[in-house]
Design a protein around this motif. Structure first.
Motif, PDB file in Angstrom:
ATOM      1  N   PHE A 241      30.153   7.821  38.435  1.00 15.15           N
ATOM      2  CA  PHE A 241      31.090   8.161  39.505  1.00 15.15           C
ATOM      3  C   PHE A 241      30.287   8.859  40.613  1.00 15.15           C
ATOM      4  N   PRO A 242      30.119   8.204  41.758  1.00 21.16           N
ATOM      5  CA  PRO A 242      29.172   8.714  42.765  1.00 21.16           C
ATOM      6  C   PRO A 242      29.614  10.023  43.416  1.00 21.16           C
ATOM      7  N   HIS A 243      30.915  10.311  43.375  1.00 25.46           N
ATOM      8  CA  HIS A 243      31.412  11.515  44.057  1.00 25.46           C
ATOM      9  C   HIS A 243      31.381  12.733  43.140  1.00 25.46           C
TER      10      HIS A 243
ATOM     11  N   GLU B 215      34.256  14.645  32.930  1.00 28.20           N
ATOM     12  CA  GLU B 215      35.493  14.027  33.410  1.00 28.20           C
ATOM     13  C   GLU B 215      36.397  13.483  32.289  1.00 28.20           C
TER      14      GLU B 215
ATOM     15  N   TYR C 136      23.860  14.743  42.504  1.00 31.91           N
ATOM     16  CA  TYR C 136      24.740  13.579  42.597  1.00 31.91           C
ATOM     17  C   TYR C 136      23.956  12.344  42.180  1.00 31.91           C
TER      18      TYR C 136
ATOM     19  N   SER D 183      23.418   9.535  43.419  1.00 33.24           N
ATOM     20  CA  SER D 183      22.592   8.876  44.443  1.00 33.24           C
ATOM     21  C   SER D 183      21.206   9.501  44.552  1.00 33.24           C
TER      22      SER D 183
ATOM     23  N   GLN E 122      33.683   0.757  38.840  1.00 30.16           N
ATOM     24  CA  GLN E 122      34.263   2.096  38.743  1.00 30.16           C
ATOM     25  C   GLN E 122      35.518   2.073  37.865  1.00 30.16           C
TER      26      GLN E 122
ATOM     27  N   ALA F 244      35.849   3.794  34.100  1.00 33.43           N
ATOM     28  CA  ALA F 244      36.969   4.688  33.808  1.00 33.43           C
ATOM     29  C   ALA F 244      37.768   4.160  32.616  1.00 33.43           C
TER      30      ALA F 244
ATOM     31  N   GLN G  97      45.099   8.121  36.181  1.00 31.56           N
ATOM     32  CA  GLN G  97      43.919   9.004  36.212  1.00 31.56           C
ATOM     33  C   GLN G  97      42.787   8.355  37.004  1.00 31.56           C
TER      34      GLN G  97
ATOM     35  N   ARG H 201      41.563  10.355  40.144  1.00 31.87           N
ATOM     36  CA  ARG H 201      40.306  11.077  39.984  1.00 31.87           C
ATOM     37  C   ARG H 201      39.079  10.295  40.475  1.00 31.87           C
ATOM     38  N   ILE H 202      39.144   8.974  40.391  1.00 37.42           N
ATOM     39  CA  ILE H 202      37.949   8.179  40.669  1.00 37.42           C
ATOM     40  C   ILE H 202      38.071   7.394  41.981  1.00 37.42           C
TER      41      ILE H 202
ATOM     42  N   PRO I 207      39.513   9.568  45.632  1.00 34.50           N
ATOM     43  CA  PRO I 207      38.516  10.447  46.275  1.00 34.50           C
ATOM     44  C   PRO I 207      37.388   9.673  46.971  1.00 34.50           C
ATOM     45  N   GLN I 208      36.973   8.547  46.383  1.00 32.81           N
ATOM     46  CA  GLN I 208      35.925   7.751  47.023  1.00 32.81           C
ATOM     47  C   GLN I 208      36.477   6.987  48.218  1.00 32.81           C
TER      48      GLN I 208
ATOM     49  N   LYS J  12      28.916  14.246  51.309  1.00 29.88           N
ATOM     50  CA  LYS J  12      27.784  15.008  50.798  1.00 29.88           C
ATOM     51  C   LYS J  12      27.173  14.382  49.546  1.00 29.88           C
ATOM     52  N   TYR J  13      27.949  13.513  48.884  1.00 33.92           N
ATOM     53  CA  TYR J  13      27.415  12.964  47.636  1.00 33.92           C
ATOM     54  C   TYR J  13      26.510  11.755  47.822  1.00 33.92           C
ATOM     55  N   ASP J  14      26.577  11.088  48.997  1.00 36.22           N
ATOM     56  CA  ASP J  14      25.535  10.081  49.112  1.00 36.22           C
ATOM     57  C   ASP J  14      24.505  10.471  50.164  1.00 36.22           C
TER      58      ASP J  14
END
Lengths: 260, 214
Positions: free
Chosen positions: A109-111, A120, A153, A155, B114, B118, B127, B131-132, B135-136, B211-213
């Motif tokens: 999960f990238p986030h 999770e 993360y 990435s 993804q 899950a 869920q 959750r997955i 948000p993305q 911020k995550y990538d």
């Protein structure tokens, strides 16, 4: 029935598994038993149906005919006319919870950070609380050698590191069986070693594993049994030593000649 | 100078109406749009078709017409809404439809892997979405949502048709009374200021969700 299965230690049994995509018959009646603690390597040319078979085991693909039995209970059973019917959603969910899956493309999960990826499912699915499982999860990260990356993360990680996180994420749910779908095929050659090492360590702990792979060295050294598939059928299987030393079927011989 | 101050004060009052419609529409249309997008991709065919129909109507007719319909046609069947409610209802329904399509595109752009990851971890559809996927999705839809939001600032000026004294109508009233074009300039500056703030907020949001990538 259940006792009998416990005795012969079969944890996974598929019978006459059929699957087609449109008019294309992908699996033509697969029979397979996996014993507790066994490491089964599934090899074969692309398009042979090996990945599809693995995906059928955890219901990522819906089978058309045959049955799938997990720990003595039917995930899918065959009715009178040979069609597969699935257990209720709740039952299926319970049975599938004992299987972990590792994908070719990692699918982290990238986030979420590495640690969040591992937390999770235990928190959301098993309703465990974070403080309670944190030590276990951190232990898993140490085991795959990525404790220092827990707040990174995905990435930020190399492919090999991502795949090790993916393995740890699956293990965090404490599965009885781990399924690997070409876990090193998306990796640069120099990164496959670290993932295979993690998988070998898992095999040494007697985790039941079904591994679809192109890594002949892994199949030879870490597996208890090698299965060769082609055109939707199991062509040949056996212990790695005799299998690689003296394959019997012509198709196996041709395939191995190409691979080695 | 004094006259300019007076003009600005009057227009600030108009800006209140503009901002009120803007914020309330946004707060209601975003969640409604999300629900509509989930309904639109639902396996339940009737629900999905109903949403397709709703989105077609909302995107296929002018917002002005929708405003007039709610304000003038609904009273004929006994539903009489106050000005502001009529405006908010039309704006919300209209913008929710656009947001729904943006959200749908965002959700469908999330990799199938993804969902599979899950699923194999035992997560339910709810869920997985909560959750997955969502948000993305939020990160990916921020640019088009920002676009629509800026459109909304300017679309609020349509409420003049319901005789509501929003920023632009106040400006026009003063222009017609005084034969002086300054209020139009002031209105332009006000709109630009609002879109400037919005652009800034969305930039911050994109940085936060990105911020995550890297």
């Amino acid at each position: 029935m259940e006792n009998m299965i416990c005795e012969d230690n079969v944890i996974l049994r598929i019978h006459q598994l059929h699957k087609h995509f449109g008019s294309l018959q992908v699996l033509k009646g697969i029979d397979l038993e996996v014993h507790k603690g066994e490491v089964v390597a599934v090899i074969g040319p692309s398009g042979s149906g090996k990945s599809t078979m693995l995906r059928c085991l955890n219901r990522l693909e819906i089978i058309d005919g045959g049955s799938i039995e997990i720990k003595g209970e039917f995930l899918a059973s065959e009715n009178e006319v040979g069609r597969a019917t699935y257990a209720s959603t709740a039952k299926a969910r319970e049975l599938l919870s004992c299987m972990g899956m590792v994908f070719q493309q990692f699918n982290l999960f990238p986030h979420m950070t590495v640690l969040e990826n591992l937390l999770e499912a235990p928190i959301q699915v098993k309703k465990r609380n974070k403080d309670e499982i944190l030590p276990e999860v951190e232990e898993l990260l140490r085991k795959v050698g990525l404790f220092d990356k827990r707040d990174a993360y995905p990435s930020r990680l190399s492919g090999g590191q991502q795949q090790r996180v993916a393995i740890a994420r699956a293990l965090a749910m404490k599965p009885d069986i781990m399924l690997f779908d070409e876990p090193t095929s998306a990796l640069d050659p120099e990164l496959t070693g670290e993932v295979l090492k993690t998988m070998r360590a898992l095999a040494l702990e007697h985790m039941t594993m079904v591994v679809v792979t192109h890594e002949m060295a892994f199949a030879r050294e870490a597996a208890n049994r090698v299965i060769f598939m082609a055109d939707g059928n199991i062509i040949e299987q056996g212990a790695p030593q005799p299998f690689f030393a003296a394959p019997k079927e012509e198709r196996t011989i041709a395939f191995l000649k190409n691979m080695l | 100078m004094e006259k300019l101050m007076e003009t600005v004060l009057l227009m600030l009052e108009g800006t209140q109406i503009t901002l009120e419609i803007f914020f309330i529409t946004l707060i209601m249309a975003l969640p409604l749009g999300l629900m509509a997008s989930l309904a639109r991709i639902s396996q339940l065919k009737p629900l999905s078709l109903l949403m397709e129909f709703y989105i077609w109507i909302m995107r296929g007719t002018p917002l002005m017409l929708q405003l007039l319909f709610v304000y003038f046609a609904l009273p004929m069947i006994g539903i009489r809404l106050p000005d502001i409610a009529a405006a908010l209802l039309s704006f919300t329904l209209n913008y929710a439809a656009y947001f729904a399509e943006i959200f749908r595109a965002g959700i469908q752009s999330i990799d199938r892997g993804q969902y599979e990851a899950a699923k194999t971890l035992g997560m339910t559809y709810g869920q997985t979405m909560r959750r997955i996927v969502i948000p993305q999705m939020i990160r990916r839809v921020l640019p088009p949502i920002s676009n629509e939001t800026i459109n909304l600032v300017k679309d609020t000026s349509l409420v003049y048709i319901l005789a509501m004294n929003d920023l632009l109508r106040v400006a026009r009233t003063i222009v017609q009374r005084e034969f002086d074009m300054t209020p139009f300039m002031v209105a332009a500056v006000f709109y630009l200021a609002m879109t400037f703030v919005l652009t800034w907020i969305f930039k911050k949001l994109e940085a936060h969700y990105g911020k995550y990538d890297m």
